[in-house]
Each structure stands twice: as C-alpha cells, then as structure tokens.
Write an enzyme that holds these catalytic residues in place. Structure first.
Site, short mmCIF file in Angstrom:
data_model
loop_
_atom_site.label_atom_id
_atom_site.label_comp_id
_atom_site.label_asym_id
_atom_site.label_seq_id
_atom_site.Cartn_x
_atom_site.Cartn_y
_atom_site.Cartn_z
N LYS A 148 -5.73 8.30 -17.46
CA LYS A 148 -6.42 8.44 -16.16
C LYS A 148 -7.91 8.31 -16.39
O LYS A 148 -8.44 8.92 -17.31
CB LYS A 148 -6.09 9.76 -15.49
N ASP A 157 -8.49 16.89 -18.34
CA ASP A 157 -9.66 17.39 -19.06
C ASP A 157 -10.14 18.71 -18.45
O ASP A 157 -11.06 19.35 -18.98
CB ASP A 157 -10.79 16.34 -19.10
N SER A 158 -9.51 19.14 -17.37
CA SER A 158 -9.74 20.50 -16.85
C SER A 158 -9.45 21.53 -17.93
O SER A 158 -9.89 22.68 -17.83
CB SER A 158 -8.87 20.76 -15.62
N GLU A 189 -11.77 8.32 -14.27
CA GLU A 189 -12.48 8.63 -13.02
C GLU A 189 -13.37 7.46 -12.62
O GLU A 189 -14.07 6.89 -13.45
CB GLU A 189 -13.33 9.90 -13.20
N GLU A 218 -9.23 13.29 -5.01
CA GLU A 218 -9.60 14.70 -5.13
C GLU A 218 -10.68 15.10 -4.14
O GLU A 218 -11.66 14.39 -3.93
CB GLU A 218 -10.10 14.98 -6.57
N ASP A 273 -6.02 12.39 -19.33
CA ASP A 273 -7.39 12.10 -18.88
C ASP A 273 -8.21 11.58 -20.05
O ASP A 273 -8.26 12.22 -21.11
CB ASP A 273 -8.06 13.41 -18.43
N1 MHF Z 1 -9.06 25.37 -12.90
C1 MHF Z 1 -9.45 24.19 -12.43
N2 MHF Z 1 -8.93 23.74 -11.29
C2 MHF Z 1 -9.30 22.53 -10.78
O1 MHF Z 1 -8.78 22.15 -9.71
C3 MHF Z 1 -10.23 21.75 -11.51
C4 MHF Z 1 -10.73 22.26 -12.73
N3 MHF Z 1 -10.33 23.48 -13.17
N4 MHF Z 1 -11.59 21.55 -13.50
C5 MHF Z 1 -11.84 20.17 -13.17
C6 MHF Z 1 -11.89 19.99 -11.72
C7 MHF Z 1 -13.05 20.68 -11.05
N5 MHF Z 1 -12.49 21.00 -9.77
C8 MHF Z 1 -13.08 21.81 -8.81
C9 MHF Z 1 -13.91 22.84 -9.18
C10 MHF Z 1 -14.47 23.66 -8.23
C11 MHF Z 1 -14.21 23.46 -6.87
C12 MHF Z 1 -14.82 24.35 -5.86
O2 MHF Z 1 -15.37 25.37 -6.20
N6 MHF Z 1 -14.75 24.01 -4.58
C13 MHF Z 1 -15.21 24.89 -3.52
C14 MHF Z 1 -16.29 24.27 -2.68
C15 MHF Z 1 -16.09 22.84 -2.26
C16 MHF Z 1 -17.24 22.28 -1.41
O3 MHF Z 1 -18.35 22.82 -1.43
O4 MHF Z 1 -17.00 21.28 -0.73
C17 MHF Z 1 -14.01 25.33 -2.69
O5 MHF Z 1 -14.09 26.37 -2.01
O6 MHF Z 1 -12.94 24.69 -2.77
C18 MHF Z 1 -13.36 22.42 -6.50
C19 MHF Z 1 -12.79 21.61 -7.47
C20 MHF Z 1 -11.14 20.53 -9.66
N7 MHF Z 1 -10.70 20.52 -11.04
C1 KIV Z 2 -7.41 18.10 -11.36
C2 KIV Z 2 -6.80 16.92 -12.04
C3 KIV Z 2 -6.60 15.77 -11.13
C4 KIV Z 2 -7.62 16.56 -13.24
O1 KIV Z 2 -8.26 15.54 -13.33
C5 KIV Z 2 -7.65 17.53 -14.35
O2 KIV Z 2 -6.84 18.47 -14.36
O3 KIV Z 2 -8.49 17.37 -15.24
MG MG Z 3 -9.62 15.58 -14.98
#
Ligand code: MHF
Ligand code: KIV
Ligand code: MG
Length: 274
Positions: free
Chosen positions: A118, A49-50, A120, A186, A88
């Site tokens: 999948k 669903d990303s 959550e 994750e 998802d």
């Molecule tokens: N393009 C994309 N990649 C992804 O991995 C992803 C999505 N979209 N959409 C659904 C979720 C959302 N996800 C995300 C989105 C943002 C961060 C992020 O900005 N993390 C920061 C801070 C983490 C923290 O504060 O602990 C980082 O620097 O990794 C992480 C996972 C993982 N998934």
């Molecule tokens: C990041 C993966 C695990 C996911 O749930 C997604 O792509 O939506």
């Molecule tokens: Mg997802």
C-alpha cells in the site's frame, strides 16, 4: 483414501471482484498472535505503518522503517493462511522515484511474503503505482488523509471539504487508472466517499469515510480498546481489552503479594531433592 484440500489465500482478484457485491472486511495486524485470531474473519490483513504509533509509541508514522515493516509482515504472514496480506510501504521508501518504490516493494514481497503493498498518494503517485503494477506488484492505493504527510498537512485532519472534493476525486481516478486493485479512503466526508465509490471501477475501503465505501478497515488495537493514546471519532469499540488486561494484571500482582500464586498445581515438579 482422503484428499486434503488446502484452502487457498484470497488474492487481489478476489478483492477487486467484491466491488458492488459483499463489503470487504479489513483490520490491521502487526504480530503473529493477532494475525492468527483475525485471519478466519477478515478478507484483508493490513500490516499498517500505524504500528509505529500503536506498538512503538511514536507520535506519527514518519519514523517507521522498512526493516520494522518487514519483520512484522513476516510474523503476520506466518500466522495467517486465508486473508490477503498487504503491507504499508513506510515514509521515505517509495516517494523518491518509481525505481525506489520497486526496490522497496520487492523486499516486502520477497523477504517478508506480503502479497501486495500500500502506498499513500493520489495523482502524484499514479506513475509509481503504474510502474509497480506493470512489473507484477499489486498496489493498494491510499488517498484522503495521508498520515505520512502529517508534517506537510499540519495534523490528522478530515479531507474533502470545499475544493478538496475535486482533488480527491481526481486522486481516486488517477490511482484507478494506474492499476491499483483497490483504494483506501481515509478521513473523508461521506458525500465525497460516496461519489468516488460510485465513479471508480475498483473497490474503496474506507476508514472514517462512511458506510458508502465498498469495505471498511480499522486499526485492530483501536476497535479492541487496546490502544488509547487517542481515539479517532470513526472508531467503534468492540471490546475493552485495556480494562481486561488491567484487571488480570492487578489480580496477578495481588496473588503474588499474598502468596496465593503459584498454587500446588503450578509447581513444575516435586519430590526429594538431588
Ligand atoms: N491507532 C491508530 N489508529 C488510526 O486510525 C491511525 C493510526 N493509529 N495511525 C496512523 C493513522 C493516523 N490516523 C488518525 C490519527 C488521528 C486522528 C484524529 O485525531 N482525528 C480527530 C480529528 C479529525 C479532524 O480534525 O478532522 C477525530 O476526532 O477523529 C484521525 C486519524 C489514522 N491512523
Ligand atoms: C489506517 C490504515 C489504513 C493504515 O494505513 C495503517 O494502519 O497504517
Ligand atoms: Mg498506514
């Protein structure tokens, strides 16, 4: 005489049996051309669903609908033949009850052709996972950072620090006990991912959860450098497709403006008119 042996798709059993043997390779795909390119190289294609954030431009995965997931899954299933295809279930299509989750999952398997779904959630979703698995629907769990709960959590933040570690282990055990064939972990600290992977009987597929997991998944567009609105720290860039595309489009625009394209070889047909 020759016999054509069609190689069969991997199944959830193949994934389950990989635990402790070879790492499980997974990427997301949302479209036919990308699914076709990934299929020979990955074990599991996730129609994540990303896609809401990556190809529809939403800020979270919350607005994604079941109709979107079904359309994209159909395309991915058509264009792949080897990888297990998992979809998802989007926000709001399974959390209400096991029955709601069942009806949604049936559409994903029956109309779209996915092999598994999948969902959550940990302890709180275990009864739903059990309900689905007992009725013939393979389930991939997803614990740790659960993006569909972004409004409740207050952001995409790392899980498993302090008291969170015990909750995560309980979630992993509940999902395993409920019958999931594997679980995505994750955004979790390495020690917790390692402990869970050692303790549960099903494979852990990590994203931002360290090399201790039994496999890895990434958003395809992140690792290809195609999506750049944000880049989580856990992403490794294997290509710069944004740069490649920008250069190609620039060259095309330049050619058209300077009448270098189309050349004589690109003309459909020539000859006297009429
Ligand atoms: N393009 C994309 N990649 C992804 O991995 C992803 C999505 N979209 N959409 C659904 C979720 C959302 N996800 C995300 C989105 C943002 C961060 C992020 O900005 N993390 C920061 C801070 C983490 C923290 O504060 O602990 C980082 O620097 O990794 C992480 C996972 C993982 N998934
Ligand atoms: C990041 C993966 C695990 C996911 O749930 C997604 O792509 O939506
Ligand atoms: Mg997802």
């Amino acid at each position: 005489m020759s016999v054509v042996v069609e190689k069969k798709r991997l199944t959830v059993r193949d994934i389950r049996r990989a635990k402790g043997k070879t790492p499980i390779v997974s990427l997301t795909a949302y479209t036919a051309p990308i699914a076709k390119l990934l299929d020979p190289h990955v074990d599991l294609i996730l129609v994540g669903d990303s896609l809401g954030m990556v190809i529809y431009g939403y800020e979270t995965t919350v607005p994604v609908t079941l109709e979107m997931m079904i359309r994209h899954t159909e395309a991915v299933v058509r264009a792949s033949k080897r990888a297990l295809v998992v979809t998802d279930l989007p926000f709001g299509t399974y959390q209400e009850s096991p029955e709601q989750a069942f009806r949604t999952s049936v559409r994903v398997l029956q109309e779209a052709g996915a092999q598994a779904v999948k969902i959550e959630g940990g302890v709180e979703m275990a009864p739903t996972i059990r309900f689905l698995v007992e009725r013939g629907i393979p389930v991939l769990g997803h614990i740790g950072l659960v993006p569909q709960s972004v409004n409740a959590i207050g952001g995409f933040v790392t899980q498993g620090r302090g008291t969170g570690a015990a909750k995560l282990l309980a979630d992993a055990e509940a999902v395993t006990e409920a019958g999931a064939f594997a679980v995505v972990i994750e955004g979790t600290i390495e020690e917790v991912a390692a402990e869970i992977t050692a303790k549960i009987a099903i494979p852990t597929i990590g994203i931002g959860a360290s090399v201790a997991c039994d496999g890895q998944v990434l958003v395809n567009d992140d690792m290809l450098g195609l999506f750049s609105d944000f880049t989580p720290k856990f992403v490794k860039r294997y290509a710069d497709l944004s740069g490649t595309i920008a250069s190609a489009v620039e060259a095309y625009a330049d050619d058209v403006r300077n009448r270098r394209f189309p050349g004589p070889e690109h003309v459909t047909a020539r000859g006297p008119a009429g």
